[in-house]
Design a protein around this motif. Structure first.
Motif, PDB file in Angstrom:
ATOM      1  N   ARG A  10       0.859  -1.253   0.032  1.00 29.89           N
ATOM      2  CA  ARG A  10       0.022  -0.109  -0.081  1.00 29.89           C
ATOM      3  C   ARG A  10       1.018   1.159   0.260  1.00 29.89           C
ATOM      4  NH1 ARG A  10      -2.802   2.597   4.435  1.00 29.89           N
ATOM      5  NH2 ARG A  10      -4.941   3.263   3.808  1.00 29.89           N
ATOM      6  N   HIS A  39      -9.310   4.188  -1.796  1.00 31.65           N
ATOM      7  CA  HIS A  39      -8.690   3.294  -1.037  1.00 31.65           C
ATOM      8  C   HIS A  39      -8.602   1.665  -1.373  1.00 31.65           C
ATOM      9  CE1 HIS A  39     -12.637   2.388   0.693  1.00 31.65           C
ATOM     10  NE2 HIS A  39     -12.818   3.610   0.735  1.00 31.65           N
ATOM     11  N   GLY A  40      -7.858   1.058  -0.860  1.00 31.67           N
ATOM     12  CA  GLY A  40      -7.924  -0.524  -1.094  1.00 31.67           C
ATOM     13  C   GLY A  40      -7.772  -0.717  -2.609  1.00 31.67           C
ATOM     14  N   ARG A  41      -8.783  -1.765  -2.935  1.00 33.23           N
ATOM     15  CA  ARG A  41      -8.726  -2.109  -4.103  1.00 33.23           C
ATOM     16  C   ARG A  41      -9.111  -1.286  -5.196  1.00 33.23           C
ATOM     17  NH1 ARG A  41      -8.803  -7.719  -3.828  1.00 33.23           N
ATOM     18  NH2 ARG A  41      -9.448  -7.933  -6.218  1.00 33.23           N
TER      19      ARG A  41
END
Lengths: 446, 301
Positions: free
Chosen positions: B193, B255-257
């Motif tokens: 990340r 965010h994330g995926r």
């Protein structure tokens, strides 16, 4: 021997959703033990309730022990016995003994060879003992189980390596975070496995520890050990956003954290990853929380595949452990049979003593002029004679008892005695093998 | 065809020492890529450090190549597009070694070396068109720096895309509670990340400055023609996508995926700009050609 029985459910036959419905919290165990004693009926009963299993061990003469235990368990949990039956297993006699040895040694555990189960079995036994629910049979059985478990751990490599639930969980944590020094671990409840996981995390260098418990005293006690902060359960939601790792192991009947809690928490955290480990049975964290972005939720069942991999690696050790279990079971049962000959020996001694006494009285009647010294000498002579005559008989009884209940019965018949010690039949009277409704093991997870 | 292109380019354009060094560098990166991928899948048998050693030797050969070129030509070794792109690859390789020295990430080599091989392959495929026509163009220092920065930015975005890809694999595996095979050896989700975020943060300014210098190399009267070319248009869309990735990450709505998917989309646009349009839209696809064509038309009028 056939009076040893065990009925239970475990992770192999029942999914977590079912197991959590049967789990006993610590405060319910004493009442449950008493209920089992009344329903069976029996003098000796031990109730083992962990996150992976609920098992009732008993030493009972009840011929329909299985059905009664099933009924008792179902009634206690407010469920139908038909529902329970599809997940329950029942062992009697040697199988029950071997089962307890396997459980204590961690051979039946989710994590093969784990040592936590031994302390859980010990705790269950000590609780039953404190409630006066154990006697000579279960005392002997459980003590031998503890010895067998220790023997397996010392003589084989079954418990070597990082194969506890806690260590495997920490392995997953390290796949989420690389720098644990800047991370905060939040422990909810103060269960044994939860604390062990926290120990592993501490060793891995986790930065801050927060312990949340229903009672602040208990939280402080645990927090002190980990040099962390203690927080009462009421403030859990205030502290949740600051936690990167959440470990939950409370004995709450319902969910402690919901999906909505994690959604709110993640918004505050900017959706930074959170590792949530739910070690409780019944579960503390709603399953839907895993759907929240950045939340990685694991429960005890989720570690099954990892455990299976380790089990494969240690199959050679497993074989050695199985041999130890078989040998120890043989030895225990032989000893127990000899012990079971006790009542018969007592009966024979009693009969001989009665005869001796009667003959002495008759002799004293006939020889009234004998001085007291002579009478005493005759009495001592008769005692020695009886003891010498009975000695080979006692030996025979012990030998026959060690061979099994049938041999013991034959010996009793030959000696004209009524009692046959452990005289329960070899076969299971209420459970013909052909119709045994044994549960099917759960399929491996995809 | 590839070998022929490579040979004709290297034999005719550069001397023997430089040619040997270049061949050695490309071969070294190829071997490092194979070892790196093998180390990802079977870390017990193949170690990433072997790939790093091979990659290190290849990088050294690349430095020798540039040294030989300086000796041969007597000027800075950025005389054509091939060399500019090769210099960018060298910068990327050095960035990899420095970053892994600062923060060890064993799995990264499994992606970085194939990336370098990819850059060389594309470079060699386009070498024929780059050596002759562009030799004079890169005489303009603004164009040379523009190409260097843009290719460097593309290399950084490749790393971002790799990080995004690894993030998606790791995140999915963790969500599915899997612990076998490749995923065990991938970097932690947190470091991926962070890598993803930082590479985009570094790549975007490089790309922005590169674009500005590219425009600055041409008179303002030609900017309209430049903007009408597919390559520049795609590049601007790429720039907008990456800007959205950075802004979205900072504001918290990405965010994330989703963040990873957007970065992968950005890299798909890089491929389209760098490879797709370069290979298939020769005529009018290049901003320089378009600008010159427009100038010719204008002067004709």
């Amino acid at each position: 021997m056939q009076r040893f029985v065990v009925l239970g459910i475990n992770h192999k036959f029942a999914p977590l959703e079912v197991r959590e419905r049967f789990a006993y919290s610590d405060r319910r165990l004493p009442a449950a033990l008493k209920a089992f004693r009344e329903i069976l009926p029996c003098e000796e009963v031990v109730l083992l309730s962990t996150c992976n299993r609920v098992e009732v061990y008993s030493f009972t003469e009840a011929p329909e022990a299985r059905n009664r235990m099933l009924q008792a368990l179902a009634t206690d949990q407010g469920l139908k016995s038909d529902f329970l039956q599809q997940y329950c297993y029942f062992h009697r006699g040697r199988e029950a003994v071997e089962h307890l040895f396997r459980v204590s040694g961690g051979l039946d555990s989710l994590v093969l060879g784990e040592t936590q189960i031994l302390s859980q079995v010990k705790r269950a036994y000590l609780l039953a003992q404190s409630e006066n629910c154990t006697g000579k049979a279960l005392n002997g059985l459980f003590h031998r189980a503890f010895q067998t478990a220790k023997k397996m751990h010392h003589e084989t490599g079954i418990s070597e390596g990082q194969f506890s639930i806690s260590s495997i969980a920490v392995g997953f944590v390290k796949r989420v975070f690389d720098d644990l020094g800047s991370k905060t671990a939040l422990l909810i409840g103060a269960g044994e496995v939860g604390e062990l996981t926290l120990t592993y995390l501490r060793d891995a260098g986790v930065g801050r520890v927060i312990v949340v418990s229903r009672t602040l005293e208990r939280a402080r006690e645990v927090a002190e050990r980990f040099k962390g902060d203690a927080v009462p359960l009421d403030l859990l939601h205030d502290y949740l956003p600051s936690a990167d790792i959440v470990i939950s192991q409370t004995s709450a009947e319902g969910r402690v954290l919901s999906k909505a809690d994690f959604v709110a928490c993640q918004k505050k955290r900017g959706f930074a990853p959170v590792f949530a480990l739910d070690l409780a049975v019944p579960r503390d964290i709603a399953e839907e929380a895993a759907e929240v972005d950045g939340v990685f939720l694991y429960n005890v069942d989720d570690l099954e595949q990892v455990v299976a991999d380790h089990a494969m690696e240690r199959s050679a050790e497993l074989d050695v452990c199985r041999r130890i279990v078989a040998t120890e079971a043989d030895s225990f049962l032989a000893g127990f049979q000899a012990y079971a000959a006790g009542p018969m020996i007592a009966e024979l001694r009693q009969k001989a003593a009665s005869l001796q006494q009667a003959e002495l009285e008759r002799l004293n009647e006939r020889l009234k002029d004998l001085p007291p010294e002579a009478r005493d000498e005759i009495a001592r002579f008769s005692e020695r004679l009886v003891a010498k005559l009975l000695h080979p008989q006692f030996q025979t009884i012990r030998t026959e008892a060690a061979k099994g209940p049938d041999s013991l019965r034959r010996a009793a018949a030959m000696l004209g005695l009524d009692g046959a010690g452990e005289a329960a039949p070899e076969s299971n009277p209420e459970q013909p093998a052909a119709t045994d409704p044994s549960p099917k093991p759960l399929p491996p997870k995809a | 065809m590839l070998a022929q292109t490579f040979h004709s380019f290297s034999n005719s354009a550069i001397g023997l020492p430089a040619s040997v060094a270049l061949h050695a560098a490309i071969l070294g990166y190829l071997i490092a890529a194979v070892i790196g991928i093998a180390a990802l899948y079977a870390p017990a048998k193949v170690r990433m450090v072997w790939a790093d050693w091979t990659g290190g030797v290849a990088t050294l050969a690349l430095v020798v190549y540039f040294g030989a070129r300086v000796v041969e030509s007597g000027v800075a070794p950025l005389q054509n597009m091939f060399e500019v792109v090769t210099a960018s690859a060298l910068c990327l390789a050095l960035a990899y070694f420095v970053s892994t020295r600062l923060k060890p990430m064993p799995a990264l080599g499994g992606f970085a070396y194939p990336a370098l091989v990819g850059i060389f392959l594309v470079n060699l495929m386009l070498a024929g068109s780059l050596t002759g026509a562009s030799a004079g163009e890169v005489a303009n220092p603004l164009i040379a720096v523009h190409v260097l920065l843009v290719v460097l930015a593309y290399g950084v975005f490749f790393m971002a895309a790799v990080a995004a890809w690894m993030f998606l694999i790791q995140e999915r595996a963790l969500k599915q509670r899997r612990n076998e095979g490749l995923v065990k050896h991938l970097p932690s989700l947190e470091s991926l990340r962070r890598l993803l975020h930082r590479t985009v943060l570094v790549g975007l300014p490089l790309l922005t400055v590169g674009f500005v210098l590219g425009f600055a190399a041409f008179p303002p009267s030609q900017w309209g023609a430049l903007l009408a070319t597919p390559k520049v248009l795609t590049s601007l869309v790429l720039w907008a996508v990456l800007l959205a990735a950075v802004v979205g990450r900072f504001t918290g709505w990405l965010h994330g995926r989703r963040h990873s998917y957007l970065v992968l989309l950005g890299f798909a646009l890089v491929l389209l700009t760098y490879v797709g349009l370069g290979l298939f839209v020769r005529e009018g696809g290049s901003p320089r050609q378009a600008a010159h064509a427009r100038t010719d038309v204008c002067s004709g009028l």
